[in-house]
Design an enzyme around this catalytic site. Structure first.
Site, PDB file in Angstrom:
ATOM      1  N   SER A 281       2.460   0.139   5.187  1.00  0.00           N
ATOM      2  CA  SER A 281       2.846  -0.341   2.995  1.00  0.00           C
ATOM      3  C   SER A 281       1.513   0.569   2.520  1.00  0.00           C
ATOM      4  O   SER A 281       1.612   0.900   1.407  1.00  0.00           O
ATOM      5  CB  SER A 281       2.015  -1.895   2.550  1.00  0.00           C
ATOM      6  OG  SER A 281       3.265  -2.483   2.923  1.00  0.00           O
ATOM      7  N   THR A 282       0.413   0.831   3.242  1.00  0.00           N
ATOM      8  CA  THR A 282      -0.672   1.720   3.105  1.00  0.00           C
ATOM      9  C   THR A 282      -1.268   2.774   3.894  1.00  0.00           C
ATOM     10  O   THR A 282      -1.379   2.466   4.820  1.00  0.00           O
ATOM     11  CB  THR A 282      -2.012   0.916   2.453  1.00  0.00           C
ATOM     12  OG1 THR A 282      -2.611   0.096   3.668  1.00  0.00           O
ATOM     13  CG2 THR A 282      -1.837  -0.028   1.621  1.00  0.00           C
TER      14      THR A 282
END
Length: 184
Positions: free
Chosen positions: A9-10
């Site tokens: 996600s990041t």
């Protein structure tokens, strides 16, 4: 051909992405696609990966949640793959849609994963409501107008997103929200 897809996600989850890539490599993927984007964001690399797949290929992911954000999304991805004659393999579940049992289990696991996510989000909302009631939750500080103006100015100068993020010190998500406001 075995085609791998990895996602976190990041950008802070670099170790998680590398672990997925290592596992996919051990599984013998011939081509690997990876990206660092929230499941709710545009997953351009996933779409590129699906476009790359050809009849007889198998798309391999390490975990179901790295591929789909909901049962509906999973079904959509599966339909896209199926229409191209591409199978799906989810390593941690030992699931392979090349078999009827694999197709059934994919739908069952997808439903369970969505249920778990919805329960987690419900608990999160309850926790936030309780914290707000107790005065302990203030939420995230809004992006200042000065920073927004700086982003707009840098965009107007033709700077690239990574450069703007670096210069302003804002997060990727904040950058794209400000950019979207600017383009509206």
């Amino acid at each position: 051909m075995l085609i791998g897809y990895a996602r976190t996600s990041t950008v802070e989850q670099e170790a998680g992405l590398e672990a997925q890539e290592r596992e996919l490599d051990k599984l013998g993927v011939d081509k690997l696609f990876s990206e660092q984007v929230s499941s709710v964001g545009e997953r351009e690399v996933l779409q590129e990966c699906i476009r790359f797949c050809r009849e007889g290929d198998t798309l391999v992911v390490t975990k179901l949640d790295r591929l789909a954000r909901s049962v509906a999304n999973l079904c959509d991805i599966q339909k896209q793959l199926e229409s191209k004659g591409v199978e799906l393999r989810i390593a941690d579940m030992g699931l392979d849609t090349a078999t009827p049992q694999g197709k059934l289990m994919l739908n069952v696991f997808g439903a369970v994963a969505q249920f778990e996510r919805e329960v987690m989000l419900e608990r999160q909302r309850e926790g936030i409501a309780k914290a707000k009631k107790e005065g302990k939750y203030k939420g995230r500080k809004p992006t200042s107008d000065d920073v927004k103006d700086q982003v707009r100015e840098l965009l107007a100068q033709g700077k690239k997103p990574a450069e703007i993020i670096s210069l302003t010190g804002i997060g990727k998500t904040t950058f794209y929200k400000v950019k979207k406001e600017f383009q509206s």
